[in-house]
Design an enzyme around this catalytic site. Sequence first.
Site, short mmCIF file in Angstrom:
data_model
loop_
_atom_site.label_atom_id
_atom_site.label_comp_id
_atom_site.label_asym_id
_atom_site.label_seq_id
_atom_site.Cartn_x
_atom_site.Cartn_y
_atom_site.Cartn_z
N TYR A 140 0.82 -1.20 0.00
CA TYR A 140 0.00 0.00 0.00
C TYR A 140 0.87 1.27 0.00
CZ TYR A 140 -4.58 -2.10 1.03
OH TYR A 140 -5.76 -2.78 0.97
N LYS A 189 3.57 -15.29 3.04
CA LYS A 189 3.84 -16.07 1.83
C LYS A 189 5.35 -16.28 1.79
CE LYS A 189 2.40 -18.01 -1.99
NZ LYS A 189 1.50 -19.18 -2.02
N ASP A 221 -2.45 -18.43 1.19
CA ASP A 221 -3.41 -19.19 0.39
C ASP A 221 -4.08 -20.26 1.26
OD1 ASP A 221 -0.93 -20.46 0.54
OD2 ASP A 221 -0.94 -21.18 -1.53
N ASP A 245 -6.10 -7.06 4.45
CA ASP A 245 -7.26 -6.46 3.78
C ASP A 245 -8.15 -7.56 3.24
OD1 ASP A 245 -8.86 -4.43 2.53
OD2 ASP A 245 -7.88 -4.93 0.63
N ASP A 249 -11.95 -9.22 4.99
CA ASP A 249 -13.25 -9.26 4.28
C ASP A 249 -13.79 -10.69 4.28
OD1 ASP A 249 -13.13 -6.54 3.61
OD2 ASP A 249 -13.84 -6.90 1.56
C1 IPM Z 1 -10.30 -1.36 4.09
C2 IPM Z 1 -10.57 -0.83 2.72
C3 IPM Z 1 -9.43 0.12 2.32
C4 IPM Z 1 -8.15 -0.68 2.36
C5 IPM Z 1 -9.63 0.79 0.95
C6 IPM Z 1 -10.91 1.57 0.88
C7 IPM Z 1 -8.47 1.67 0.60
O1 IPM Z 1 -10.73 -1.87 1.82
O2 IPM Z 1 -10.22 -0.55 5.03
O3 IPM Z 1 -10.19 -2.57 4.23
O4 IPM Z 1 -7.81 -1.39 1.41
O5 IPM Z 1 -7.46 -0.60 3.39
MG MG Z 2 -10.75 -3.80 2.70
#
Ligand code: IPM
Ligand code: MG
Length: 356
Positions: A140, A189, A221, A245, A249
Amino acid sequence: MKIALIKGDGIGSEVINQGVKVLDAVSERFKCSFEYEEVLLGGRAIDETGVPLPTETVDICKKSDAVLLGAVGGPKWDGLAGNQRPEAGLLGIRKALDVFANLRPAMLFPQLKSASSLKEEILADGLDIMVVRELTGGAYFGEKKRVKIENGIKAWDMMSYTSYEIERITRIAFSIARKRKNKITIVDKANVLESSRLWREVTGEVSKNYTDVEVAYMYVDNAAMQLVRNPGQFDVILTENLFGDILSDEASMLTGSLGMLPSASIGAYKTGIFEPIHGSAPDLAGKDMANPLAAILSCGMMLKYGFDMENEASAIFEAVNSVLDNGYRTVDIMQPGMTAVGTEKMGSLVAENVQA
Ligand code: IPM
Ligand code: MG
C-alpha cells in the site's frame, strides 16, 4: 473527549449518524461527554476542496482524541489518478496518525448463525477471530511506479517492510493474544516473498518474549482456505497490510455480513481511527438500507481501545446483542420471522437500549 467525524461518501454519513446517536445515549447514561467536529476526507473532500485529504483535516484529527470514520470512495471518483482518489485520503490519514495496527474482530453473534455463508456445523464452535492487520506498510505504501517499456507498460507497487515495522505490530498482536486464547497464527507467503521471510525472522524473535502464547505460521493461500474450512482453529491472526485487507473481508462474511464488523486502528500516538470495515456501498446510499451496526460497534471499539472506557463499550455491545435478540434486522442480515428495519430505526433501537 474530542472526536473528529469523517462521514465520508456513500452510506458513510448514514451509518456514522447512527454511531453518534448511540454515543449520545452513552454520554447520557454514563454522564460523560463527547464533542464532535466534522472534517472532510475522500470523495466529498475532493468535491469541496479539490484534494482527498485537506491539511485542515489532518490538523483537526491530530488534535482530537479519536477519529470516527464512515467510508470513502465511489464510482464518481474512479477515473482519478491513484494519488488523487478518495482512498488516497484514507491511506493518508492512516499514515499521518501512524495507526499501524488495525484490529478487525470477526465474531459471530449467535443470533446470526444462519446468515453466515458457512454451514452451521462448521460454526459449531462459534467464531471469534481477531485479525491484526499491519496498516501503514507493505504494498500500500511502497514505491509505486509506471514506466513505458518496449512492448507496453510496466507498473509496480513495492511490498517492503522494515524489521521495526514488523516488530511493533507483532508486540501488539501478542499482547492481544494474551488477553484472548493465547494463540496466534502468523500469515504470510514466506515460500515466495522475501518480505515474508523477514516477517518470520522478526516475529520469531519477538515470540521468545511471549512463550505462553502458542504460535503457528501459515501461508496466506492456505489461510484463506482454512478460514472457510475450519475457522474455529483461529484466535489472533497477524498479517501484513494487503493480506489482512483480503482476509478480513473473508472473515467478515463468515459472521453473516460485512455490515456487522467494526475496526480499530491504533498506533504510536493517542489518536486512533475507528471505522466499519465495509465500504461506501454507493448503491445503498440514501436509501435507509445500510446496516449501521458495524459503525456502532466501531464506536464501541473507540470507547474500549481509544478511551479505556470498558463499561461504556460493553453497554454498546450488549445493546446490539439485545436488539438482535429482539429480532430486529437490517436487510443484509434479514431472516424469516424477523422484523426488518432501516438504518435510522436500527440506530434508534440500539441507542434506546443503551439507555434502558
Ligand atoms: C479497508 C478498505 C481500504 C483498504 C480501501 C478503501 C483503501 O478496503 O479498510 O479494508 O484497502 O485498506
Ligand atoms: Mg478492505
